[in-house]
Design a protein around this motif. Structure first.
Motif, PDB file in Angstrom:
ATOM      1  N   TRP A 136       0.866  -1.190   0.000  1.00 29.23           N
ATOM      2  CA  TRP A 136       0.000   0.000   0.000  1.00 29.23           C
ATOM      3  C   TRP A 136       0.888   1.220   0.000  1.00 29.23           C
ATOM      4  N   PRO A 137       0.737   2.193  -0.822  1.00 31.20           N
ATOM      5  CA  PRO A 137      -0.093   2.113  -2.015  1.00 31.20           C
ATOM      6  C   PRO A 137       0.555   1.222  -3.063  1.00 31.20           C
ATOM      7  N   PRO A 138      -0.265   0.568  -3.899  1.00 33.11           N
ATOM      8  CA  PRO A 138       0.345  -0.216  -4.976  1.00 33.11           C
ATOM      9  C   PRO A 138       0.978   0.720  -5.997  1.00 33.11           C
ATOM     10  N   ARG A 139       1.943   0.216  -6.758  1.00 34.53           N
ATOM     11  CA  ARG A 139       2.479   1.037  -7.854  1.00 34.53           C
ATOM     12  C   ARG A 139       1.393   1.148  -8.917  1.00 34.53           C
ATOM     13  N   VAL A 140       1.331   2.315  -9.545  1.00 34.42           N
ATOM     14  CA  VAL A 140       0.288   2.542 -10.558  1.00 34.42           C
ATOM     15  C   VAL A 140       0.360   1.442 -11.617  1.00 34.42           C
ATOM     16  N   LYS A 141       1.575   1.073 -11.985  1.00 31.16           N
ATOM     17  CA  LYS A 141       1.758   0.049 -13.016  1.00 31.16           C
ATOM     18  C   LYS A 141       1.210  -1.298 -12.549  1.00 31.16           C
ATOM     19  N   ASP A 142       1.363  -1.587 -11.269  1.00 25.02           N
ATOM     20  CA  ASP A 142       0.861  -2.871 -10.766  1.00 25.02           C
ATOM     21  C   ASP A 142      -0.667  -2.895 -10.733  1.00 25.02           C
ATOM     22  N   LEU A 143      -1.254  -1.736 -10.520  1.00 28.19           N
ATOM     23  CA  LEU A 143      -2.721  -1.666 -10.440  1.00 28.19           C
ATOM     24  C   LEU A 143      -3.358  -1.703 -11.831  1.00 28.19           C
ATOM     25  N   PHE A 144      -2.722  -1.020 -12.780  1.00 23.40           N
ATOM     26  CA  PHE A 144      -3.338  -0.859 -14.100  1.00 23.40           C
ATOM     27  C   PHE A 144      -2.601  -1.597 -15.230  1.00 23.40           C
ATOM     28  N   GLY A 145      -1.431  -2.137 -14.934  1.00 21.05           N
ATOM     29  CA  GLY A 145      -0.660  -2.826 -15.975  1.00 21.05           C
ATOM     30  C   GLY A 145       0.156  -1.879 -16.830  1.00 21.05           C
ATOM     31  N   ARG A 146       0.066  -0.603 -16.572  1.00 20.75           N
ATOM     32  CA  ARG A 146       0.873   0.385 -17.295  1.00 20.75           C
ATOM     33  C   ARG A 146       0.886   1.695 -16.530  1.00 20.75           C
ATOM     34  N   GLU A 147       1.755   2.617 -16.967  1.00 25.89           N
ATOM     35  CA  GLU A 147       1.783   3.957 -16.371  1.00 25.89           C
ATOM     36  C   GLU A 147       0.813   4.853 -17.137  1.00 25.89           C
ATOM     37  N   GLY A 148       0.411   5.951 -16.527  1.00 26.20           N
ATOM     38  CA  GLY A 148      -0.457   6.910 -17.224  1.00 26.20           C
ATOM     39  C   GLY A 148      -0.976   7.919 -16.224  1.00 26.20           C
ATOM     40  N   PRO A 149      -1.669   8.944 -16.703  1.00 26.14           N
ATOM     41  CA  PRO A 149      -2.214   9.954 -15.786  1.00 26.14           C
ATOM     42  C   PRO A 149      -3.306   9.335 -14.904  1.00 26.14           C
ATOM     43  N   LEU A 150      -3.131   9.502 -13.594  1.00 20.65           N
ATOM     44  CA  LEU A 150      -4.037   8.849 -12.639  1.00 20.65           C
ATOM     45  C   LEU A 150      -5.162   9.800 -12.207  1.00 20.65           C
ATOM     46  N   VAL A 151      -6.382   9.289 -12.276  1.00 21.64           N
ATOM     47  CA  VAL A 151      -7.578  10.077 -11.924  1.00 21.64           C
ATOM     48  C   VAL A 151      -8.396   9.262 -10.932  1.00 21.64           C
ATOM     49  N   LEU A 152      -8.919   9.937  -9.905  1.00 20.58           N
ATOM     50  CA  LEU A 152      -9.767   9.251  -8.917  1.00 20.58           C
ATOM     51  C   LEU A 152     -11.175   9.836  -8.993  1.00 20.58           C
TER      52      LEU A 152
END
Ligand SMILES: C[S@@+](CC[C@H](N)C(=O)[O-])C[C@H]1O[C@@H](n2cnc3c(N)ncnc32)[C@H](O)[C@@H]1O
Length: 321
Positions: free
Chosen positions: A11-27
């Motif tokens: 926690w927090p997971p890496r963005v890449k681990d959560l989505f499979g790639r990097e990119g602009p993150l929006v919540l």
């Protein structure tokens, strides 16, 4: 597509681990039936959208919609927005937060339940990138003014009041309130500074508002016979930043199941504790059922249970609480 925090190793997971790639993150907080989320994901395929929603029925509806439409750049979390912000989003990583038609909690005594309060804006500043923003759309003028005032108290945002973007007026609630002839309010809160811990003039801590600490286990082994009955005090047990309450005790084959409510900062869980026979004595601790998050508050609830068992003559031989 569903995020299960208990199953994430980090926690927090890496963005890449959560989505499979990097990119602009929006919540998006409170995505409801997910129709806006789906439109947003299709309009910006490069964006990575994390949605947080407390209603299980809504999460299911949104999940089905995203699946049906083959949308791959959204992850859904069933739970509180502030929990997602704190534990699922790396510091300084969010481009945008979207809040469409938040529950207004109009009664004065319920105002503490509102999402967009000063404390939330402060914490949000630790997760937004430089220049990142929060977009609020609502039909509730009083809550709108309240959010503007709460953000202004922090001094961390530049605020612009604008006409709502067309896409934000196609959510389920937007359509409902449009049909009722209501007026809409929209503001963009752009981060201009980050909240500093009290007494500090520059940010020394690389992770302000660190993720909630998790533990592997919370149980004790006791010596003695399983009691014939188990009656626990109904009074709330004070835990760090909240309370725990033993709601109900049920008898099972091997012992007792205790339905326990644990409320901590940014996290509320209903989980089962068990008091049962095991190969090593009587086990009193967290049940795996529902994959609860073992937090300091949950450990404190187990300690309270063990204290109660001490009161009926059971002796602790191993304490892993
Ligand atoms: C009035 S509805 C708006 C839903 C959707 N945004 C729309 O415009 O149609 C508010 C939503 O926020 C959710 N919600 C309320 N508090 C929340 C919180 N703290 N975290 C996540 N979701 C929340 C509710 O379950 C509900 O689905």
């Amino acid at each position: 597509m569903l995020v299960r925090p208990a199953l994430l190793p980090l926690w927090p997971p890496r963005v890449k681990d959560l989505f499979g790639r990097e990119g602009p993150l929006v919540l998006e907080v409170g995505f409801g039936d997910g129709r806006f989320t789906a439109e947003l994901a299709k309009a910006h395929p490069e964006w990575l959208i994390l949605g947080a929603e407390v209603s299980a029925a809504s999460v299911l509806r949104a999940y089905r919609r995203l699946k049906r439409e083959g949308i791959g750049n959204v992850r859904l979390y069933h739970g509180q927005g502030p929990f997602a912000l704190r534990n699922l989003v790396p510091p300084g990583s969010l481009r945008r937060v979207i809040v469409n038609f938040p529950d207004p909690w109009p009664k004065k005594r319920h105002q503490a339940k509102r999402l967009l309060r000063e404390d939330f804006f402060r914490k949000l500043s630790t997760r937004l990138v430089e220049g990142g923003d929060l977009l609020l759309t609502t039909d509730h003028e009083e809550y709108f003014r309240f959010a503007l005032e709460e953000a202004a108290k922090t001094g961390l945002y530049r605020v612009e009041v604008r006409d709502p973007p067309e896409a934000h007026l196609r959510t389920k609630y937007a359509l409902k309130w449009k049909a009722a002839g209501r007026t809409f309010f929209h503001a963009v809160f752009t981060k201009v500074a980050v909240a500093l811990p009290e007494g500090q003039t520059r940010l020394a801590d690389p992770t302000p508002w660190p993720p909630i600490r998790r533990y592997e286990v919370a149980h004790a082994l006791l010596r003695g016979e399983l009691p014939k009955e188990l009656t626990l005090a109904k009074a709330p047990v004070a835990i760090p930043g909240g309370v725990a309450v033993f709601l109900e005790v049920a008898r099972g084959e091997e012992g007792f199941y205790v339905l326990t409510h644990v409320e901590e900062e940014d996290l509320t869980q209903d989980l089962l504790l068990e008091v049962r026979r095991s190969a090593h004595g009587l086990y009193a601790g967290v049940s795996r059922f529902g994959s609860p998050l073992i937090t300091e508050g949950v450990k404190e609830a187990v300690r309270a249970l063990v204290r109660e068992l001490g009161g009926v003559g059971l002796e602790v031989v191993q304490d892993h609480t």
